[in-house]
Structures are given as structure tokens and as C-alpha cells.
Design a protein around this motif. Structure first.
Motif, PDB file in Angstrom:
ATOM      1  N   ARG A  31      51.884   1.105  66.935  1.00 61.80           N
ATOM      2  CA  ARG A  31      52.310   1.908  65.795  1.00 61.80           C
ATOM      3  C   ARG A  31      51.238   1.915  64.705  1.00 61.80           C
ATOM      4  NH1 ARG A  31      58.140   0.508  63.484  1.00 61.80           N
ATOM      5  NH2 ARG A  31      58.482   0.501  65.729  1.00 61.80           N
ATOM      6  N   LEU A  32      50.598   0.764  64.518  1.00 61.23           N
ATOM      7  CA  LEU A  32      49.499   0.688  63.555  1.00 61.23           C
ATOM      8  C   LEU A  32      48.363   1.611  63.972  1.00 61.23           C
ATOM      9  CD1 LEU A  32      48.052  -0.582  61.129  1.00 61.23           C
ATOM     10  CD2 LEU A  32      47.384  -2.488  62.619  1.00 61.23           C
ATOM     11  N   GLY A  33      48.051   1.629  65.261  1.00 60.66           N
ATOM     12  CA  GLY A  33      47.019   2.519  65.760  1.00 60.66           C
ATOM     13  C   GLY A  33      47.336   3.975  65.470  1.00 60.66           C
ATOM     14  N   GLU A  34      48.585   4.368  65.662  1.00 59.23           N
ATOM     15  CA  GLU A  34      48.987   5.752  65.394  1.00 59.23           C
ATOM     16  C   GLU A  34      48.792   6.110  63.927  1.00 59.23           C
ATOM     17  OE1 GLU A  34      53.017   5.790  66.628  1.00 59.23           O
ATOM     18  OE2 GLU A  34      52.555   5.743  68.783  1.00 59.23           O
ATOM     19  N   ILE A  35      49.186   5.199  63.053  1.00 56.06           N
ATOM     20  CA  ILE A  35      49.063   5.458  61.616  1.00 56.06           C
ATOM     21  C   ILE A  35      47.598   5.555  61.207  1.00 56.06           C
ATOM     22  CG2 ILE A  35      49.370   4.358  59.358  1.00 56.06           C
ATOM     23  CD1 ILE A  35      52.123   3.395  60.426  1.00 56.06           C
ATOM     24  N   LEU A  36      46.780   4.650  61.717  1.00 51.84           N
ATOM     25  CA  LEU A  36      45.358   4.679  61.374  1.00 51.84           C
ATOM     26  C   LEU A  36      44.686   5.926  61.930  1.00 51.84           C
ATOM     27  CD1 LEU A  36      44.611   0.906  62.028  1.00 51.84           C
ATOM     28  CD2 LEU A  36      44.510   2.059  59.810  1.00 51.84           C
ATOM     29  N   ALA A  37      45.096   6.352  63.121  1.00 49.98           N
ATOM     30  CA  ALA A  37      44.543   7.585  63.692  1.00 49.98           C
ATOM     31  C   ALA A  37      44.919   8.782  62.827  1.00 49.98           C
ATOM     32  CB  ALA A  37      45.042   7.771  65.120  1.00 49.98           C
ATOM     33  N   ASN A  38      46.152   8.815  62.350  1.00 53.43           N
ATOM     34  CA  ASN A  38      46.587   9.905  61.475  1.00 53.43           C
ATOM     35  C   ASN A  38      45.842   9.902  60.152  1.00 53.43           C
ATOM     36  OD1 ASN A  38      48.491  11.039  63.201  1.00 53.43           O
ATOM     37  ND2 ASN A  38      50.113   9.654  62.526  1.00 53.43           N
ATOM     38  N   ASP A  39      45.323   8.738  59.769  1.00 56.09           N
ATOM     39  CA  ASP A  39      44.585   8.612  58.517  1.00 56.09           C
ATOM     40  C   ASP A  39      43.080   8.750  58.735  1.00 56.09           C
ATOM     41  OD1 ASP A  39      44.670   8.312  55.742  1.00 56.09           O
ATOM     42  OD2 ASP A  39      44.323   6.146  55.837  1.00 56.09           O
ATOM     43  N   ALA A  40      42.705   9.207  59.937  1.00 59.03           N
ATOM     44  CA  ALA A  40      41.286   9.425  60.277  1.00 59.03           C
ATOM     45  C   ALA A  40      40.462   8.143  60.171  1.00 59.03           C
ATOM     46  CB  ALA A  40      40.684  10.526  59.401  1.00 59.03           C
ATOM     47  N   ARG A  41      41.078   7.029  60.509  1.00 59.57           N
ATOM     48  CA  ARG A  41      40.366   5.738  60.521  1.00 59.57           C
ATOM     49  C   ARG A  41      40.234   5.313  61.980  1.00 59.57           C
ATOM     50  NH1 ARG A  41      44.093   2.923  55.995  1.00 59.57           N
ATOM     51  NH2 ARG A  41      42.998   1.005  56.600  1.00 59.57           N
ATOM     52  N   ALA A  42      39.362   6.059  62.683  1.00 56.09           N
ATOM     53  CA  ALA A  42      39.325   5.983  64.146  1.00 56.09           C
ATOM     54  C   ALA A  42      38.920   4.604  64.664  1.00 56.09           C
ATOM     55  CB  ALA A  42      38.371   7.050  64.682  1.00 56.09           C
ATOM     56  N   ALA A  43      37.929   3.984  64.062  1.00 58.52           N
ATOM     57  CA  ALA A  43      37.476   2.673  64.550  1.00 58.52           C
ATOM     58  C   ALA A  43      38.586   1.636  64.426  1.00 58.52           C
ATOM     59  CB  ALA A  43      36.233   2.232  63.784  1.00 58.52           C
ATOM     60  N   GLU A  44      39.300   1.657  63.300  1.00 58.18           N
ATOM     61  CA  GLU A  44      40.405   0.719  63.103  1.00 58.18           C
ATOM     62  C   GLU A  44      41.555   1.041  64.059  1.00 58.18           C
ATOM     63  OE1 GLU A  44      41.254  -0.237  58.774  1.00 58.18           O
ATOM     64  OE2 GLU A  44      39.874   1.452  58.569  1.00 58.18           O
ATOM     65  N   ALA A  45      41.797   2.331  64.286  1.00 62.24           N
ATOM     66  CA  ALA A  45      42.851   2.733  65.217  1.00 62.24           C
ATOM     67  C   ALA A  45      42.538   2.234  66.617  1.00 62.24           C
ATOM     68  CB  ALA A  45      43.004   4.249  65.217  1.00 62.24           C
ATOM     69  N   ALA A  46      41.279   2.367  67.029  1.00 64.20           N
ATOM     70  CA  ALA A  46      40.880   1.885  68.352  1.00 64.20           C
ATOM     71  C   ALA A  46      41.135   0.400  68.486  1.00 64.20           C
ATOM     72  CB  ALA A  46      39.400   2.193  68.589  1.00 64.20           C
ATOM     73  N   ALA A  47      40.764  -0.365  67.474  1.00 66.12           N
ATOM     74  CA  ALA A  47      40.965  -1.815  67.512  1.00 66.12           C
ATOM     75  C   ALA A  47      42.448  -2.162  67.633  1.00 66.12           C
ATOM     76  CB  ALA A  47      40.367  -2.450  66.261  1.00 66.12           C
ATOM     77  N   ALA A  48      43.292  -1.421  66.922  1.00 64.91           N
ATOM     78  CA  ALA A  48      44.735  -1.690  66.981  1.00 64.91           C
ATOM     79  C   ALA A  48      45.291  -1.378  68.366  1.00 64.91           C
ATOM     80  CB  ALA A  48      45.462  -0.864  65.915  1.00 64.91           C
ATOM     81  N   TYR A  49      44.894  -0.224  68.933  1.00 65.58           N
ATOM     82  CA  TYR A  49      45.366   0.121  70.281  1.00 65.58           C
ATOM     83  C   TYR A  49      44.919  -0.931  71.294  1.00 65.58           C
ATOM     84  CZ  TYR A  49      46.761   4.884  68.910  1.00 65.58           C
ATOM     85  OH  TYR A  49      47.387   5.970  68.349  1.00 65.58           O
ATOM     86  N   LEU A  50      43.669  -1.328  71.231  1.00 67.45           N
ATOM     87  CA  LEU A  50      43.139  -2.281  72.217  1.00 67.45           C
ATOM     88  C   LEU A  50      43.737  -3.666  72.032  1.00 67.45           C
ATOM     89  CD1 LEU A  50      39.403  -1.134  72.241  1.00 67.45           C
ATOM     90  CD2 LEU A  50      41.217  -0.551  73.866  1.00 67.45           C
ATOM     91  N   ASP A  51      44.130  -3.995  70.810  1.00 67.95           N
ATOM     92  CA  ASP A  51      44.769  -5.283  70.544  1.00 67.95           C
ATOM     93  C   ASP A  51      46.130  -5.374  71.222  1.00 67.95           C
ATOM     94  OD1 ASP A  51      45.083  -7.809  69.473  1.00 67.95           O
ATOM     95  OD2 ASP A  51      45.732  -7.103  67.513  1.00 67.95           O
ATOM     96  N   ALA A  52      46.735  -4.214  71.489  1.00 65.29           N
ATOM     97  CA  ALA A  52      48.073  -4.192  72.094  1.00 65.29           C
ATOM     98  C   ALA A  52      48.037  -4.272  73.616  1.00 65.29           C
ATOM     99  CB  ALA A  52      48.810  -2.918  71.674  1.00 65.29           C
TER     100      ALA A  52
END
Length: 208
Positions: free
Chosen positions: A148-169
């Protein structure tokens, strides 16, 4: 007590709330005295009048004078009053977390993040979800929060952080879910400009 409560609250508080939070304080006298010396200011909302600290510097000085235990106690007090009033879930989450109530703080952080996301306040939503992730000990639930964090960060155009959140899951989900998360992570890596890393991840998916 009034100035300390307002400093910990971090924002003006309504005159309907303050008497319940500080039942032993003569708010009329204390408010007038602190306003006269330039520490407090009345809010201009005629429908919900309140009091707040005049300057951020005042807040900083007051907080520096309070010990950690005193600050935690005031955060817990504010949280309980907001809970009783069915107040803003983001504020409740913040006060529970700062008050050291990890269990309820985590629960309200998730609720607050959803409220912030609904209002397109992605930065606030991400901050609350990060707090929830840090406190979650059940691995599958933590993975869901990371996604869910990855989705929110992706929506906020914070792609590197979104990637880290997805991979952490990835490590705490089923094989199909892991494949999906790896793909999302690779996509966000490439969006962030880390093309080689994203391609390597996609190649790993295709070969697996």
C-alpha cells in the motif's frame, strides 16, 4: 499547563475542547495573560474559535523545556480527548505514536493514511504508513502495508521510494504475489531512472 498542551498539540485548539482537556485551568485568565505577553493568539474562525501559540519559536522553546516523559503524557492526553470526540484520525495517530502507544498508534496510522490518501495528501499518507510498517511485527500484514505504501508513493511520483516499498514486501507473500510485486518494483525502478536495475529485475522475472 495551557501553553505546554498547545505546544505539544502543534496546532491551535478549539475553545470547546480546551476546557475538557484542562478542567482545572482558568482558561479565561490564562489565555488573557498569555495573549497579553504575545505568546498566544486567538484563531479567527468564528464558527470554531480557539487558541494557538503565536510563533513556531515559542513552540520550540516550550518543547525543549519539557522532558520526554512530559511530552508523551501530553500526547496521550490529547489522543484520548480526540478519541472521545471522534476527532481527526491523522491527529489521533500522531498523538498515539508520539505518546508511546505503539499498538493503537499503528492501527490509527493505517486509518489516517487511508484518510490522507483519499484527500490526495500522499506525503502525509506515506509518512503514516511508514510508521505503521515500522511497528508491524506480523510479516504478511507488514507486506500488505508495504504494498500500500508503494502504491501511495507511486501516485506521488516518488518512483525510487515506491520501488523500495514494493520490493520490501516480496519476501512475505505467496509466489504469485511476489512476482507481481517484483514487476511493480521493476517498473518503478525504471521510472526513477534506474534503468539497468529495472531491466535486470524484469529479466529475472522472465527467466524464473
Amino acid at each position: 499547563a495551557l501553553i505546554e498542551l498547545l505546544a505539544v498539540a502543534g496546532r491551535p485548539q478549539s475553545l470547546s475542547f480546551l476546557p475538557r482537556a484542562l478542567p482545572t485551568v482558568d482558561l479565561t485568565r490564562a489565555g488573557a495573560a498569555l495573549t497579553e505577553v504575545g505568546l498566544l493568539v486567538a484563531t479567527r474562525d468564528e464558527h470554531n474559535p480557539g487558541l494557538g501559540l503565536r510563533h513556531d519559536r515559542v513552540t520550540q522553546v516550550v518543547l525543549e523545556a519539557l522532558g520526554p516523559g512530559e511530552q508523551q503524557a501530553l500526547h496521550r492526553q490529547l489522543a484520548e480527548h480526540l478519541l472521545a470526540e471522534k476527532g481527526d484520525v491523522e491527529q489521533i495517530a500522531g498523538h498515539l505514536l508520539d505518546g508511546g502507544d505503539a499498538v493503537r498508534g499503528r492501527e490509527f496510522a493505517v486509518l489516517g493514511a487511508e484518510s490522507a490518501r483519499f484527500n490526495l495528501a500522499f506525503d502525509r499518507a506515506a509518512r503514516l504508513l511508514r510508521a505503521a510498517v515500522a511497528l508491524e511485527t506480523h510479516a504478511p500484514t507488514r507486506a500488505l502495508l508495504c504494498e500500500r505504501l508503494g502504491e501511495i508513493l507511486a501516485n506521488d511520483a516518488r518512483a525510487a521510494e515506491a520501488a523500495a516499498a514494493y520490493l520490501d514486501a516480496v519476501g512475505a507473500t505467496d509466489p504469485a504475489g511476489a512476482q507481481r510485486l517484483l514487476h511493480l518494483g521493476a517498473e518503478q525502478l525504471m521510472r526513477s531512472g534506474r534503468i539497468d536495475e529495472g531491466r535486470a529485475l524484469l529479466e529475472r522475472l522472465l527467466s524464473g
